[in-house]
Design a protein around this motif. Structure first.
Motif, PDB file in Angstrom:
ATOM      1  N   LEU A 218       0.830  -1.202   0.000  1.00 53.83           N
ATOM      2  CA  LEU A 218       0.000   0.000   0.000  1.00 53.83           C
ATOM      3  C   LEU A 218       0.864   1.252   0.000  1.00 53.83           C
ATOM      4  CD1 LEU A 218      -2.887   1.121   0.155  1.00 53.83           C
ATOM      5  CD2 LEU A 218      -2.719   0.997   2.652  1.00 53.83           C
ATOM      6  N   ARG A 219       1.967   1.210   0.758  1.00 54.47           N
ATOM      7  CA  ARG A 219       2.881   2.359   0.800  1.00 54.47           C
ATOM      8  C   ARG A 219       3.482   2.615  -0.579  1.00 54.47           C
ATOM      9  NH1 ARG A 219       8.011   3.306   0.896  1.00 54.47           N
ATOM     10  NH2 ARG A 219       8.518   1.078   0.872  1.00 54.47           N
ATOM     11  N   GLU A 220       3.882   1.542  -1.248  1.00 53.80           N
ATOM     12  CA  GLU A 220       4.451   1.687  -2.596  1.00 53.80           C
ATOM     13  C   GLU A 220       3.409   2.239  -3.569  1.00 53.80           C
ATOM     14  OE1 GLU A 220       5.839  -2.184  -3.545  1.00 53.80           O
ATOM     15  OE2 GLU A 220       7.595  -2.095  -2.202  1.00 53.80           O
ATOM     16  N   ALA A 221       2.173   1.756  -3.425  1.00 51.44           N
ATOM     17  CA  ALA A 221       1.101   2.241  -4.302  1.00 51.44           C
ATOM     18  C   ALA A 221       0.834   3.723  -4.050  1.00 51.44           C
ATOM     19  CB  ALA A 221      -0.164   1.424  -4.090  1.00 51.44           C
ATOM     20  N   ARG A 222       0.902   4.118  -2.770  1.00 52.94           N
ATOM     21  CA  ARG A 222       0.680   5.527  -2.439  1.00 52.94           C
ATOM     22  C   ARG A 222       1.787   6.414  -3.025  1.00 52.94           C
ATOM     23  NH1 ARG A 222      -1.106   4.883   3.906  1.00 52.94           N
ATOM     24  NH2 ARG A 222      -3.319   4.319   3.493  1.00 52.94           N
ATOM     25  N   GLU A 223       3.021   5.910  -2.980  1.00 47.09           N
ATOM     26  CA  GLU A 223       4.126   6.679  -3.559  1.00 47.09           C
ATOM     27  C   GLU A 223       3.949   6.842  -5.063  1.00 47.09           C
ATOM     28  OE1 GLU A 223       7.663   4.675  -2.446  1.00 47.09           O
ATOM     29  OE2 GLU A 223       7.678   5.448  -0.372  1.00 47.09           O
ATOM     30  N   GLU A 224       3.489   5.771  -5.708  1.00 48.60           N
ATOM     31  CA  GLU A 224       3.237   5.848  -7.147  1.00 48.60           C
ATOM     32  C   GLU A 224       2.105   6.825  -7.451  1.00 48.60           C
ATOM     33  OE1 GLU A 224       3.646   5.065 -11.188  1.00 48.60           O
ATOM     34  OE2 GLU A 224       4.977   4.670  -9.475  1.00 48.60           O
ATOM     35  N   ASN A 225       1.068   6.745  -6.622  1.00 43.74           N
ATOM     36  CA  ASN A 225      -0.053   7.680  -6.793  1.00 43.74           C
ATOM     37  C   ASN A 225       0.396   9.113  -6.573  1.00 43.74           C
ATOM     38  OD1 ASN A 225      -1.900   5.681  -7.385  1.00 43.74           O
ATOM     39  ND2 ASN A 225      -2.547   5.412  -5.256  1.00 43.74           N
ATOM     40  N   ALA A 226       1.267   9.302  -5.592  1.00 44.65           N
ATOM     41  CA  ALA A 226       1.763  10.653  -5.319  1.00 44.65           C
ATOM     42  C   ALA A 226       2.550  11.190  -6.524  1.00 44.65           C
ATOM     43  CB  ALA A 226       2.634  10.641  -4.070  1.00 44.65           C
ATOM     44  N   ARG A 227       3.333  10.324  -7.154  1.00 40.58           N
ATOM     45  CA  ARG A 227       4.108  10.747  -8.333  1.00 40.58           C
ATOM     46  C   ARG A 227       3.179  11.135  -9.475  1.00 40.58           C
ATOM     47  NH1 ARG A 227       5.700   8.741 -12.908  1.00 40.58           N
ATOM     48  NH2 ARG A 227       4.722   6.713 -12.497  1.00 40.58           N
ATOM     49  N   LEU A 228       2.141  10.282  -9.671  1.00 39.48           N
ATOM     50  CA  LEU A 228       1.181  10.580 -10.737  1.00 39.48           C
ATOM     51  C   LEU A 228       0.414  11.861 -10.451  1.00 39.48           C
ATOM     52  CD1 LEU A 228      -0.232   6.992 -11.385  1.00 39.48           C
ATOM     53  CD2 LEU A 228       1.355   8.280 -12.837  1.00 39.48           C
ATOM     54  N   LEU A 229       0.072  12.032  -9.152  1.00 39.60           N
ATOM     55  CA  LEU A 229      -0.666  13.240  -8.770  1.00 39.60           C
ATOM     56  C   LEU A 229       0.185  14.495  -8.971  1.00 39.60           C
ATOM     57  CD1 LEU A 229      -2.508  12.053  -5.533  1.00 39.60           C
ATOM     58  CD2 LEU A 229      -3.551  12.696  -7.710  1.00 39.60           C
ATOM     59  N   ALA A 230       1.487  14.363  -8.703  1.00 40.03           N
ATOM     60  CA  ALA A 230       2.372  15.518  -8.891  1.00 40.03           C
ATOM     61  C   ALA A 230       2.394  15.925 -10.360  1.00 40.03           C
ATOM     62  CB  ALA A 230       3.768  15.176  -8.401  1.00 40.03           C
ATOM     63  N   GLU A 231       2.442  14.927 -11.237  1.00 42.31           N
ATOM     64  CA  GLU A 231       2.423  15.236 -12.668  1.00 42.31           C
ATOM     65  C   GLU A 231       1.091  15.855 -13.086  1.00 42.31           C
ATOM     66  OE1 GLU A 231       3.268  11.569 -14.585  1.00 42.31           O
ATOM     67  OE2 GLU A 231       5.392  11.515 -13.980  1.00 42.31           O
TER      68      GLU A 231
END
Length: 416
Positions: A218-231
């Motif tokens: 879940l933490r890894e998924a959140r980090e990926e989501n955060a990267r996508l959200l930043a873009e």
């Protein structure tokens, strides 16, 4: 399906923990019960030893009586007699030390009472034989001695001692058996506790490990989501800037429209207020005209002589009643209420909310007070005497529970 499995896992874990708690409580109960049995065993053993010791003291009565008499007969010296006297004096206290604990154990005392009677008889026999010896009645003394009552008493005592020892041993055995059973129950509960704890702990450890893995994913998924959200945020910022400018322009237009609406509302409110004031003034003027007509009719009535036609006087009275009833008709009240509510839209609703039992007459009076009409003006509009208005205002004040230091006018003005 995953949710169902999670629910079943939680229920299983909860059930396992609940069973462990119950087994722990059961273990505490059995441990307490076992400790109590141990205390009872110690008490019973102590009591059994005391009874055995007390029973053994009974033989001293027989021995003392027998040895004292034999010593006195052989050596003809009174110094051998005190044990006989002591046996005679101490036997009752020795009986008591045996009887009391036996009663506590609900032991049948028939055999004990028989032994007690036999010992008493033997001590009395020894005392009688001492008297015979002092009287030099050796023939009777020898005859009684040859009966060997002491030996028979000894056999009876031995039988009683064996019975007592067997009884006490049975009590001890039963107590030991209860203790062994309690200990077995404790071992069984502890075994069941171990049997439940190990799987529950393994089950908990497995699911904890599983949760940790899930949390990491879940933490890894959140980090990926955060990267996508930043873009996405970079893209959205441009859109937001454009939309903000557009919204600002629309807001300016809405503000201008809102100002126009406020001006229109103020104008409409003022018109409605003026209309209400004009309508109120019209009612007052109407009531004044009616009062003038009533006054003139009253003068006409008073100027007529008693001999004149009573029908005309009756007609005058009817006209006065008609005029009085037309001061504030139901139709005019509805028109007045419509105009009043356009200026004070929540006034009547507030009154009904706070005072559910308020009457229509009290609503009318409250509206007139809200308009700052005087007592006389209110009486004129309502077509009643000022004194009646005063009483109605007093009742209204009580219903609204207005504080003594506050006026009814000020209180009603605070209402919406």
């Amino acid at each position: 399906m995953t949710a169902a499995k999670q629910f079943i896992s939680k229920q299983t874990l909860f059930l396992g923990v609940l069973i462990i708690i119950l087994l722990l409580l059961l273990n505490i109960v059995f441990t307490y019960h076992n400790n109590r049995i141990m205390q009872e065993n110690r008490q019973l053993q102590k009591q059994a030893e005391e009874i055995k010791i007390a029973v053994s003291q009974a033989i001293y009565i027989i021995h003392n009586a027998d040895l004292a008499l034999r010593g006195y007969a052989l050596f003809k010296d009174a110094k051998y007699l005190p044990p006989l006297y002591f046996a005679n004096e101490d036997k009752d206290s020795i009986y008591l030390t045996i009887e009391l604990p036996l009663r506590k154990q609900n032991y049948p005392l028939t055999e004990f009472n028989q032994l007690k009677d036999s010992i008493n008889a033997y001590v009395h026999l020894c005392m009688d034989m001492k008297v015979l010896f002092d009287q030099k009645n050796f023939h009777e003394f020898e005859r009684l001695a040859n009966l060997d009552k002491g030996h028979h008493l000894w056999l009876q005592y031995e039988k009683f001692v064996r019975t007592i020892h067997a009884y006490e041993d049975t009590i001890n055995l039963n107590a030991q058996h209860r203790y062994d059973e309690a200990e077995k129950r404790i071992y069984l509960v502890q075994f069941l506790l171990l049997l439940m704890c190990v799987p529950t702990l393994l089950f908990t450890a497995f699911h904890t490990h599983k949760r940790l893995i899930t949390a990491e994913r879940l933490r890894e998924a959140r980090e990926e989501n955060a990267r996508l959200l930043a873009e996405q945020n970079i893209t959205l910022e441009k859109v937001v800037i454009e939309r903000t400018a557009e919204i600002a322009r629309q807001n300016q237009e809405l503000k201008e429209q809102h100002q126009q609406i406020i001006v229109q509302n103020i104008t409409l409110k003022e018109i409605q207020r003026q209309k209400l004031e004009i309508y109120t003034q019209t009612i007052l003027e109407k009531t004044q005209i009616i009062e003038t007509i009533q006054h003139e009719l009253e003068e006409v009535k008073n100027s007529r002589s008693e001999s004149e036609d009573s029908v005309d006087i009756e007609i005058i009275e009817k006209i006065k009643v008609i005029l009085r009833s037309r001061i504030l008709t139901e139709e005019s009240w509805q028109q007045f209420r419509t105009d009043f509510e356009s200026v004070y839209p929540l006034f009547f609703t507030t009154l009904r909310y706070h005072y559910s039992d308020i009457t229509q007459a009290e609503l009318r009076l409250s509206a007139l007070i809200k308009l700052n009409l005087s007592l006389k003006e209110s009486a004129t509009i309502l077509g009643i005497a000022p004194e009646s208005v005063k009483k109605a205002r007093h009742r209204l004040r009580k219903k609204m529970k207005v504080e003594e230091e506050e006026t009814l006018e000020n209180f009603i003005q605070t209402l919406t």
